[in-house]
Motif scaffolding. Structure first.
Motif, PDB file in Angstrom:
ATOM      1  N   LYS A 663      31.012   2.736 -38.946  1.00 52.74           N
ATOM      2  CA  LYS A 663      30.274   3.429 -37.891  1.00 52.74           C
ATOM      3  C   LYS A 663      29.756   2.447 -36.845  1.00 52.74           C
ATOM      4  CE  LYS A 663      30.936   7.377 -39.845  1.00 52.74           C
ATOM      5  NZ  LYS A 663      31.962   8.267 -39.261  1.00 52.74           N
ATOM      6  N   LEU A 664      30.200   2.663 -35.620  1.00 48.92           N
ATOM      7  CA  LEU A 664      29.718   1.834 -34.513  1.00 48.92           C
ATOM      8  C   LEU A 664      28.288   2.207 -34.155  1.00 48.92           C
ATOM      9  CD1 LEU A 664      32.868   1.978 -32.227  1.00 48.92           C
ATOM     10  CD2 LEU A 664      31.972  -0.083 -33.295  1.00 48.92           C
ATOM     11  N   ARG A 665      27.516   1.234 -33.744  1.00 54.06           N
ATOM     12  CA  ARG A 665      26.132   1.484 -33.360  1.00 54.06           C
ATOM     13  C   ARG A 665      26.086   2.145 -31.987  1.00 54.06           C
ATOM     14  NH1 ARG A 665      21.932  -2.054 -30.783  1.00 54.06           N
ATOM     15  NH2 ARG A 665      19.910  -1.289 -31.446  1.00 54.06           N
ATOM     16  N   LYS A 666      25.341   3.236 -31.896  1.00 55.25           N
ATOM     17  CA  LYS A 666      25.160   3.926 -30.622  1.00 55.25           C
ATOM     18  C   LYS A 666      23.682   3.948 -30.246  1.00 55.25           C
ATOM     19  CE  LYS A 666      29.247   6.898 -30.819  1.00 55.25           C
ATOM     20  NZ  LYS A 666      29.786   8.270 -30.696  1.00 55.25           N
ATOM     21  N   VAL A 667      23.415   3.829 -28.968  1.00 57.07           N
ATOM     22  CA  VAL A 667      22.043   3.854 -28.455  1.00 57.07           C
ATOM     23  C   VAL A 667      22.013   4.780 -27.245  1.00 57.07           C
ATOM     24  CG1 VAL A 667      20.164   2.505 -27.455  1.00 57.07           C
ATOM     25  CG2 VAL A 667      21.591   1.495 -29.245  1.00 57.07           C
ATOM     26  N   THR A 668      21.072   5.711 -27.240  1.00 55.43           N
ATOM     27  CA  THR A 668      20.933   6.614 -26.087  1.00 55.43           C
ATOM     28  C   THR A 668      19.767   6.163 -25.218  1.00 55.43           C
ATOM     29  OG1 THR A 668      19.519   8.096 -27.378  1.00 55.43           O
ATOM     30  CG2 THR A 668      21.897   8.575 -27.341  1.00 55.43           C
ATOM     31  N   MET A 669      19.715   6.705 -23.992  1.00 51.50           N
ATOM     32  CA  MET A 669      18.706   6.256 -23.030  1.00 51.50           C
ATOM     33  C   MET A 669      18.054   7.441 -22.321  1.00 51.50           C
ATOM     34  SD  MET A 669      19.229   4.066 -19.509  1.00 51.50           S
ATOM     35  CE  MET A 669      19.672   5.528 -18.564  1.00 51.50           C
ATOM     36  N   TYR A 705      25.400  -2.413 -17.990  1.00 51.82           N
ATOM     37  CA  TYR A 705      25.641  -0.973 -17.874  1.00 51.82           C
ATOM     38  C   TYR A 705      25.203  -0.447 -16.508  1.00 51.82           C
ATOM     39  CZ  TYR A 705      27.041   0.246 -22.651  1.00 51.82           C
ATOM     40  OH  TYR A 705      27.749   0.412 -23.823  1.00 51.82           O
ATOM     41  N   LEU A 706      24.023  -0.882 -16.063  1.00 50.41           N
ATOM     42  CA  LEU A 706      23.469  -0.364 -14.810  1.00 50.41           C
ATOM     43  C   LEU A 706      24.303  -0.824 -13.607  1.00 50.41           C
ATOM     44  CD1 LEU A 706      21.303   1.307 -13.507  1.00 50.41           C
ATOM     45  CD2 LEU A 706      19.744  -0.651 -13.592  1.00 50.41           C
ATOM     46  N   VAL A 770      21.813   8.345 -14.224  1.00 51.51           N
ATOM     47  CA  VAL A 770      22.379   9.551 -14.858  1.00 51.51           C
ATOM     48  C   VAL A 770      23.758   9.230 -15.439  1.00 51.51           C
ATOM     49  CG1 VAL A 770      23.277  11.861 -14.408  1.00 51.51           C
ATOM     50  CG2 VAL A 770      21.078  11.166 -13.436  1.00 51.51           C
ATOM     51  N   ALA A 771      24.589   8.519 -14.661  1.00 48.33           N
ATOM     52  CA  ALA A 771      25.924   8.149 -15.137  1.00 48.33           C
ATOM     53  C   ALA A 771      25.835   7.232 -16.353  1.00 48.33           C
ATOM     54  CB  ALA A 771      26.698   7.460 -14.012  1.00 48.33           C
ATOM     55  N   MET A 772      24.896   6.290 -16.307  1.00 54.17           N
ATOM     56  CA  MET A 772      24.695   5.363 -17.418  1.00 54.17           C
ATOM     57  C   MET A 772      24.225   6.113 -18.657  1.00 54.17           C
ATOM     58  SD  MET A 772      22.051   2.157 -17.362  1.00 54.17           S
ATOM     59  CE  MET A 772      21.427   1.406 -18.863  1.00 54.17           C
ATOM     60  N   GLN A 773      23.348   7.076 -18.467  1.00 53.10           N
ATOM     61  CA  GLN A 773      22.825   7.889 -19.574  1.00 53.10           C
ATOM     62  C   GLN A 773      23.959   8.647 -20.271  1.00 53.10           C
ATOM     63  OE1 GLN A 773      20.244  11.202 -18.437  1.00 53.10           O
ATOM     64  NE2 GLN A 773      18.749  10.523 -19.973  1.00 53.10           N
ATOM     65  N   GLU A 774      24.885   9.179 -19.464  1.00 49.08           N
ATOM     66  CA  GLU A 774      26.012   9.943 -20.017  1.00 49.08           C
ATOM     67  C   GLU A 774      26.956   9.049 -20.819  1.00 49.08           C
ATOM     68  OE1 GLU A 774      29.717  12.746 -18.464  1.00 49.08           O
ATOM     69  OE2 GLU A 774      28.117  12.160 -17.080  1.00 49.08           O
ATOM     70  N   VAL A 775      27.246   7.862 -20.273  1.00 43.62           N
ATOM     71  CA  VAL A 775      28.137   6.924 -20.972  1.00 43.62           C
ATOM     72  C   VAL A 775      27.530   6.508 -22.303  1.00 43.62           C
ATOM     73  CG1 VAL A 775      29.099   4.589 -20.892  1.00 43.62           C
ATOM     74  CG2 VAL A 775      29.224   6.059 -18.883  1.00 43.62           C
ATOM     75  N   THR A 779      29.456   7.192 -26.013  1.00 43.14           N
ATOM     76  CA  THR A 779      30.239   6.060 -26.535  1.00 43.14           C
ATOM     77  C   THR A 779      29.330   5.063 -27.235  1.00 43.14           C
ATOM     78  OG1 THR A 779      30.033   4.861 -24.430  1.00 43.14           O
ATOM     79  CG2 THR A 779      31.982   6.253 -24.720  1.00 43.14           C
ATOM     80  N   ALA A 780      29.967   4.195 -28.049  1.00 39.23           N
ATOM     81  CA  ALA A 780      29.220   3.145 -28.744  1.00 39.23           C
ATOM     82  C   ALA A 780      28.704   2.126 -27.744  1.00 39.23           C
ATOM     83  CB  ALA A 780      30.126   2.467 -29.768  1.00 39.23           C
ATOM     84  N   ILE A 781      27.612   1.484 -28.108  1.00 42.69           N
ATOM     85  CA  ILE A 781      27.020   0.502 -27.211  1.00 42.69           C
ATOM     86  C   ILE A 781      27.856  -0.772 -27.195  1.00 42.69           C
ATOM     87  CG2 ILE A 781      25.492  -0.587 -28.929  1.00 42.69           C
ATOM     88  CD1 ILE A 781      24.514   0.319 -25.335  1.00 42.69           C
ATOM     89  N   LEU A 782      28.100  -1.296 -26.027  1.00 41.87           N
ATOM     90  CA  LEU A 782      28.815  -2.559 -25.869  1.00 41.87           C
ATOM     91  C   LEU A 782      27.835  -3.595 -25.338  1.00 41.87           C
ATOM     92  CD1 LEU A 782      32.190  -1.366 -24.262  1.00 41.87           C
ATOM     93  CD2 LEU A 782      31.642  -1.682 -26.670  1.00 41.87           C
ATOM     94  N   ASP A 783      27.536  -4.609 -26.139  1.00 40.58           N
ATOM     95  CA  ASP A 783      26.553  -5.616 -25.745  1.00 40.58           C
ATOM     96  C   ASP A 783      27.042  -6.484 -24.603  1.00 40.58           C
ATOM     97  OD1 ASP A 783      24.362  -5.085 -27.353  1.00 40.58           O
ATOM     98  OD2 ASP A 783      25.262  -6.059 -29.081  1.00 40.58           O
TER      99      ASP A 783
END
Length: 992
Positions: A663-669, A705-706, A770-775, A779-783
């Motif tokens: 399981k890939l780590r996901k983070v929402t915003m 991301y931003l 908003v676009a960043m929030q949707e991505v 999808t999984a977080i990419l550091d």
């Protein structure tokens, strides 16, 4: 350097103090010197007397000495309680290493950042940390303003040393120290000015306060200084230096030709340097104008490194192109300084701390490593057994020579701290396989002498004497290639050249010197009375030259098919080493095995990827959760699909693990209200917004991301709205306050404050969020998301090609000199070019057929050209050249002083060398076939190239080089052609 009085008091005492703390006593060092340099020769005398062969004492002692020297690094490790394998430095693929990404300090740079500037930065850093070219260090551009450095097996101390080498600007400058007598008006202005620089009426800097490195004080000869408090809080001193206002007349490091270690007048370590003609002229003018006055007053020369005064020696006489830098240097500082100066100054400064720093696990999984190691061991044993069975006692001698050869090569590589990769170790075994060639040449010559009725002693003497010239010629041509590759080639090619050079020298020593010694001892003691050998070839009488048209047709057809496939594949021919691509860093919720992750990713990305398991430098618990994927996918490849590489990678990444237990780590915003910051009418302040995340994140990750979301904002006509991304400041918000800490990259936060400048419209900031929030929600977080350049920059590729071309010219020149005909050299080069083109085409053809039943049956993969394959191609050149020279040497012998070169002479030569050619090919094929069959993916492509190279190289020396030689020598109108025609007429008459 005469003419300069150096300030170096106390240095010797400091060095003595350092040495006093050493754990190694003087008696221990003396013991080591005795064991290594004296004991072998004493044993040589004892053994020679015991054998009653006193004349061999020096030879036996020399052989023992070389063996002890080679074994010393391994014995030293054992004596200090370590594993002997610690003497071998392993590459990233076997031992992992350190990965650091540095960012350009654009605020502190006077130059505008460009691709050319970044390429020069990459070159300078590479030369600093890998001056010898023997380490498998990777330096490449990442994104627009970052440089990635990967160092194999580096410990904490090494990492700190490398950081210092990388970030040190390396600028060298020579100026005159201001004094109250010559520069009274400038001194008066400087003492009144709180700033650093003093300017003239045209705004040019004419003097500057420069910090003194260390605790030296400059107050003599009316010099001007003032106290300062350094950034670390310590007290120091600044000295006023006169600056040449005309930049073209300043004496700087750009005129430096070479820096080397030397000693000053007190015997302390120093750095000597040499300027080019222009630099020597400027330095001479500078020092001549500031010679001592007639009343004995002395001026001082300021030696500045990275803007700091390193020393300020008195000027006594004019100095030209040679000079010296002194100071309180330790040996480590001298080495670092030499690396920096010889590599050149950095075009722009780098931030002192890396943007990211990880420890990397071995790139090859444990199972792949085990397969490779097993294949190497089995291949080595197979060669030893074959030589024993075929040559019997002579095979025993050959195996002793091969074992000593291996020890000598490994010992030398350990002494120069060379890095071994899995293909490198396989290549080492291949070197041993090819080293059999010298022994085979000698043994086959001894066989010929025995068949003529010579006594054993005479057969041994003549066998070695007749083989000597051939072995020297065959190996010297390859040595020339190695030297040229080292001087001109890239870092990767230079590493191979060093290994090749050492391997050839040691194989000649063991075969010609050690082998001869063993034979002589056994024959003198009458321990052998005859040499029994197998014979699988016997006497042959094949008309090879008559088949030249069939061979030519076959070769041309094969080359044409291969080149068509190469052209049709295009960029698909090259692996990530040459193409670059996109890299992303991702994280799993739990610890994972790298082999499992690689297998799942290959289903989506194919074989064109590399996977690195990362560990945060300050968090051992992160091992097994962080991975970095590198793929050849980039924006240019998928621009027709109307998407970006990053989006495609995210989709493939999620798809690869959606149905798996990993399981890939996901983070929402979430984000709050965007607030306008207060500013003035002339200086608007922009806006800020608070960001909240479901998990901890680094500020650099959120910034990526931003900025990516801002870059995707378009105008109404579909064009990019922001060609240059506005600056974004992100700071972490702790639970106690809203004051963040953005200095430590490892810090992670669940809340951050984002501040945008006035260049970014508030509505656009909201659109991007908003676009960043949707991505992030889908999808999984990419550091980390970044493009990266190839491991071999374009100018380095050009230098490698240049090195190969010059090598070919050098080969032609040497063979021309040795054989007295340029045609021999040209024929050898034609065979080399033929071999490279055929193997290149077959590599592409093998990749093309890999998905067919034939491909599965033959174990073919989607082969792509990478750095190990380049090493394989260079090995093929050496092997083919060696084979061809052996044949040419026999042609010269058979021809004698005859002005003609008939097909009968060439056929006779080819038949006489047939047993040697086949035996060398068989022993080498044993090695490469085993490596190919069971070596695993780590060396599969490398071994595939070598299998083809051995077969094609053997074929070309018989069916390409020899017919081409006959054609060139007998071209219409030449003296050789007339002599050949006359010889053939006489032969025809005598036969009739």
């Amino acid at each position: 350097m005469t003419g300069i009085d150096f300030h170096s008091a106390g240095l010797i005492a400091a060095e003595v103090a350092d040495n006093a703390t050493s754990k190694v006593s003087g008696w221990y060092i003396l013991l080591v010197i005795f064991v290594v340099f004296v004991l072998p020769f004493i044993l040589g005398v004892i053994i020679a007397r015991a054998l009653k062969l006193k004349e061999f004492s020096r030879k036996i002692g020399l052989v023992l000495f070389t063996a002890v020297i080679a074994a010393t690094p391994f014995i030293w490790q054992i004596a200090n309680g370590n594993d002997w394998r610690n003497a071998i430095r392993l590459g990233i693929d076997l031992a992992g290493g350190s990965n650091m990404v540095f960012e350009v300090d654009e605020a502190g740079s006077e130059k505008e950042l460009s691709n050319d500037v970044m390429d020069q930065m990459v070159g300078a850093i590479g030369r600093r940390i890998n001056p010898s070219g023997t380490e498998e260090v990777t330096v490449r551009k990442v994104g627009q303003n970052r440089i990635e450095v990967i160092v194999p097996g580096a410990d904490t101390e090494d990492v700190q040393r490398i950081k210092s080498l990388i970030t040190r600007l390396g600028s060298l400058e020579f100026d005159i120290v201001a004094n109250r007598r010559d520069h009274a008006s400038i001194v008066a202005r400087a003492l009144e000015s709180p700033g650093k620089d003093i300017r003239d009426g045209q705004g040019r800097v004419i003097a500057s306060w420069r910090e003194v490195n260390g605790d030296d004080s400059y107050t003599e000869d009316q010099m001007v200084s003032r106290p300062i408090t350094r950034e670390d809080g310590t007290q120091g001193e600044e000295v006023l230096v006169i600056i040449e206002p005309n930049e073209n007349r300043r004496v700087t490091g750009k005129y430096l030709v070479r820096a080397r270690q030397s000693t000053d007048q007190n015997g302390a370590p120093a750095v000597a340097f040499t300027f080019n003609a222009r630099g020597g002229t400027l330095f001479s003018q500078l020092t001549s104008k500031n010679r001592p006055s007639k009343d004995g007053f002395h001026r001082h020369l300021a030696v500045l490194l990275d803007g700091k005064v390193q020393s300020a020696p008195r000027l006594i006489t004019t100095i030209g192109s040679e000079g010296q830098i002194t100071g309180r240097f330790t040996q480590k500082e001298i080495s670092s300084l030499l690396n920096v100066l010889n590599a050149g100054a950095l075009e722009v400064p780098l931030k002192p701390e890396p943007v990211s720093e990880f420890s990397i696990s071995p790139l090859l999984g444990s199972d792949v490593q085990e397969k490779g190691k097993q294949a190497i061991i089995i291949a080595a044993i197979a060669v030893i057994v074959f030589m024993l069975i075929y040559y019997r006692f002579a095979g025993v001698v050959a195996n002793i020579c091969l074992t000593l050869n291996l020890l000598l090569v490994m010992g030398c590589m350990s002494f120069i701290d060379a890095t071994f990769t899995l293909p490198g170790l396989a290549g080492l075994v291949l070197t041993i396989g090819m080293a059999v060639d010298a022994n085979v040449l000698i043994f086959e010559r001894i066989r010929e002498e025995k068949s003529r009725g010579s006594s054993l002693r005479m057969a041994i003497n003549n066998g070695f004497a007749r083989a000597f010239t051939t072995i020297i010629d065959a190996n010297l041509t390859t040595l020339i290639v190695a030297v040229v590759l080292y001087i001109i080639g890239t870092d990767q090619v230079r590493g191979f050249a060093v290994t090749l050079f050492i391997g050839i020298v040691m194989s000649m020593f063991t075969a010609l010197y050690v082998g001869r010694l063993i034979f002589d001892v056994f024959e003198r003691k009458r321990w052998i009375s005859d040499l029994k050998m197998m014979s699988i070839v016997g006497n042959t009488n094949i008309d090879f030259i008559n088949k030249r048209k069939i061979a030519a047709f076959f070769s041309v057809l094969l080359i044409l098919i291969g080149m068509v496939v190469v052209s049709s594949r295009g960029k698909e021919n090259f692996d990530i080493d040459f193409t670059g691509g996109t890299m992303v860093t991702f994280e799993f919720e739990d610890k994972q095995e790298i082999d499992t992750i690689r297998g799942l990713l290959q289903k989506e990305f194919g074989n064109s990827l590399t996977l690195e398991q990362l560990q945060l430098s300050n968090d051992p618990g992160s091992e097994g959760r962080y991975f970095r994927l590198r793929t050849t996918l980039n924006d240019a490849d998928i621009e027709n699909e109307g998407t970006k590489a990053t989006d495609s990678i995210r989709t493939k990444l999620d798809k690869a693990f959606e149905a798996s237990a990993q399981k890939l780590r996901k983070v929402t915003m979430d984000f709050g209200e965007i607030k306008k910051l207060e500013g003035s009418e002339n200086s608007p302040a922009g806006s800020e917004v608070e960001l909240t995340f479901s998990g901890d994140l680094k500020t650099s990750t959120v910034e990526t991301y931003l900025k990516e979301a801002i870059a995707s904002i378009e105008n109404t006509d579909g064009s990019e709205k922001y060609e240059r991304i506005p600056e974004i400041q992100l700071s972490g918000v702790t639970s106690d306050s809203k004051e963040g800490d953005t200095t430590a990259e490892s810090n992670r936060f669940k809340k951050m404050m984002a501040q945008a400048g006035p260049d970014l419209l508030t509505d656009d900031l909201k659109t991007a969020l908003v676009a960043m929030q949707e991505v992030m929600a889908t999808t999984a977080i990419l550091d980390e998301v970044n493009s990266f350049d190839s491991s071999v920059a374009s100018e380095m590729q050009e230098s490698a090609i240049l090195a190969m071309l010059i090598s070919l010219v050098a080969i032609v020149a040497y063979i021309w000199f040795r054989f007295q005909r340029i045609t021999f050299g040209l024929a050898a080069v034609v065979a080399l070019i033929h071999d490279v083109l055929v193997v290149l085409g077959l590599v592409a053809l093998g990749a093309y057929l890999s998905h067919t039943q034939l491909g599965l049956l033959m174990g073919l993969n989607d082969f792509k050209i990478n750095l190990p394959m380049i090493a394989a191609f260079l090995t093929i050149v050496g092997y083919s050249l060696n084979d061809t020279i052996v044949v040419f040497d026999r042609i010269r012998e058979v021809r004698g002083k005859n002005p003609a070169l008939t097909t009968t002479m060439v056929n006779t030569s080819l038949n006489q060398t047939m047993s040697r050619t086949l035996l060398t090919s068989i022993t080498t094929l044993i090695v490469v076939l085993i490596l190919y069959a069971i070596g695993g993916e780590g060396i599969h492509g490398f071994a595939y190239c070598l299998v083809l190279g051995v077969i094609v190289g053997t074929y070309s020396s018989i069916f390409i080089a020899s017919p081409v030689l006959v054609w060139l020598m007998n071209r219409p109108g030449s003296a050789t052609a007339r002599a050949t025609q006359q010889s053939e007429r006489q032969t025809s008459v005598s036969n009739s």
